[in-house]
Enzyme design. Structure first.
Site, short mmCIF file in Angstrom:
data_model
loop_
_atom_site.label_atom_id
_atom_site.label_comp_id
_atom_site.label_asym_id
_atom_site.label_seq_id
_atom_site.Cartn_x
_atom_site.Cartn_y
_atom_site.Cartn_z
N TRP A 188 0.83 -1.21 0.00
CA TRP A 188 0.00 0.00 0.00
C TRP A 188 0.86 1.25 0.00
O TRP A 188 0.50 2.28 -0.60
CB TRP A 188 -0.92 -0.01 1.22
N HIS A 189 2.03 1.18 0.64
CA HIS A 189 2.90 2.35 0.73
C HIS A 189 3.55 2.71 -0.60
O HIS A 189 3.96 3.85 -0.80
CB HIS A 189 3.99 2.13 1.77
N GLY A 190 3.65 1.76 -1.50
CA GLY A 190 4.28 2.07 -2.77
C GLY A 190 4.28 0.88 -3.70
O GLY A 190 4.29 -0.28 -3.26
N PHE A 206 2.04 8.28 -1.16
CA PHE A 206 1.40 6.99 -0.90
C PHE A 206 -0.11 7.08 -1.09
O PHE A 206 -0.78 6.07 -1.07
CB PHE A 206 1.70 6.51 0.52
#
Length: 457
Positions: free
Chosen positions: A322-324, A457
């Protein structure tokens, strides 16, 4: 429009507050539509081309909720959630999936170069939370204005915190400036905003100057000495904390100015004595989302130890992704999933650990795994790890002053929320915060403003 920019602090915010006060005083029924218009205007300032995406996202999800309430067809909610995730995947993960496909012999998937809409992960998750609870019968129906404001409320639309409908919707019905504690809440909102700005400008950005050149050298293939590697690792550890927690303080403070209390997102995470404790303190609203809407849905701890460990690892891996859109983010999340799985086995075995040792292991684990998160590639991370272990150039050159200050504040001091809500209403405190705000403005004028890390993000 950055929270730490002149156009926001000296333009948008004063105008928005004045308009909000006038409407709340003379036309209170216009308050929520005004807040929605202000939120969409704020979002549009960064790139007006993505404003229709946010508006259509709100409208379509609201129409699905309306159709579900009228027809009771359960299939509508899973279809809507799938559509939301598909839109997120197209904008954020298309090239990542193309790279995965290109690993298959004979496949040549092309890239689609498009700018990532700010906040798309956050407002997508807000849709999912509401729709999931609506299907379970927990969430009520809301009109389009209220639902739109829940999704797009400008203090939290870009980088959170992730707010559940049950935490905010009832506050939209209040007359915030008619409350007995209205002045106190407004004052504490201003103080939170100033503290968050100070954390970002004086600590987060200063630490960015410590860390960015080192990672740029590693990315260019240059040698990294032991001191430089530890400066980069520790510097980014505290940079990401002050950058994101500073943003959260500003978001909470801004919301208070408009009469809304948002949930806290940090609770001194670098004092955690276990990984489980850490994730209860770091990005708390995301941790709760992953637990309640993913980990439990995958089985949680209800279906045996093996499935629990698999669900825990998968949840953290997806949380990392989800962060990248990259393998390093996936690996970072998976490492934390494995770490938490080891902790589960440790507790199941009835083993204990001194708190100081638990803290040391937890902090060290986070620092070392965060290198993968920051590096952007495994090759860069490998060069940093070699430097940490002393396989780089000789010598130990390390800038440490800002790191030491960051460590002291984040590990020893109380949270901003606690400090602000314990301060007594004294005139000298108001003067001190006003002076701090002026100093921050001068600092913003002198230096280049860094974007907030979590905007990507």
């Amino acid at each position: 429009m950055l929270f730490n920019s002149f156009i926001f602090l000296c333009g948008f915010l004063p105008i928005a507050l004045l308009m909000h006060w006038l409407v709340e005083r003379f036309r209170p029924e216009w308050r929520l539509p005004l807040l929605l218009v202000l939120s969409l205007s704020f979002y549009s300032y960064w790139d007006w081309r993505f404003a229709p995406l946010l508006a259509v996202s709100v409208l379509v999800n609201w129409l699905v909720a309306e159709a579900f309430m009228r027809s009771g067809r359960d299939i509508l909610i899973p279809l809507a959630i799938t559509a939301n995730l598909l839109v997120l995947a197209i904008f954020k993960y298309f090239n990542f999936f193309a790279d995965v496909a290109n690993l298959i012999p004979g496949v040549q998937a092309s890239h689609w170069d498009v700018a990532l809409p700010l906040g798309i992960s956050f407002f997508t998750f807000h849709h999912i939370m509401y729709l999931t609870d609506l299907k379970k019968g927990k969430a009520p129906r809301y009109d389009l204005v209220r639902y739109g404001l829940y999704i797009a409320f400008f203090p939290q639309v870009l980088a959170g915190p992730l707010v559940r409908w049950s935490e905010i919707m009832h506050q939209f019905e209040e007359r915030p400036y008619q409350r007995s504690d209205a002045q106190e809440r407004f004052a504490r909102g201003l103080m939170l905003l100033v503290v968050g700005l100070a954390k970002k400008v004086f600590l987060g950005d200063q630490l960015a100057d410590y860390t960015n050149p080192i990672f740029q050298t590693a990315q260019a293939g240059g040698p990294i000495g032991m001191g430089e590697a530890w400066q980069g690792a520790l510097g980014f550890t505290f940079q990401v904390y002050f950058d994101f927690s500073g943003y959260t303080d500003m978001a909470l403070g801004l919301a208070l100015l408009f009469g809304i209390v948002l949930p806290q997102n940090f609770d001194a995470p670098y004092r955690a004595t276990s990984l489980q404790d850490f994730w209860r303190r770091w990005h708390m609203t995301l941790s709760r989302f992953l637990r309640d809407y993913l980990y439990i849905a995958l089985g949680g701890s209800r279906k045996g130890l093996v499935l629990q460990l698999a669900a825990l690892t998968a949840t953290m891996a997806l949380g990392g992704l989800w962060h990248g859109a990259g393998w390093t983010f996936l690996a970072w999340g998976a490492l934390h999933g494995v770490g938490q799985s080891v902790a589960v086995l440790w507790r199941r075995a009835g083993l204990t650990m001194p708190s100081i040792l638990g803290w040391a292991l937890t902090f060290t684990f986070f620092v070392l795994t965060l290198l993968v998160f920051r590096s952007g590639s495994f090759e860069v991370a490998g060069r940093m790890y070699k430097g940490l272990l002393g396989f780089g150039p000789e010598g130990f050159n390390m800038k440490w002053r800002a790191i030491a200050v960051g460590a002291a504040i984040s590990m020893i001091g109380p949270t901003s929320w606690t400090v602000i809500h314990k301060l007594p209403p004294k005139r000298w405190i108001a003067v001190a915060f006003a002076l701090l705000f002026v100093i921050v403005l001068f600092k913003i004028g002198d230096d280049a403003n860094y974007e907030f890390i979590y905007f990507q993000f």
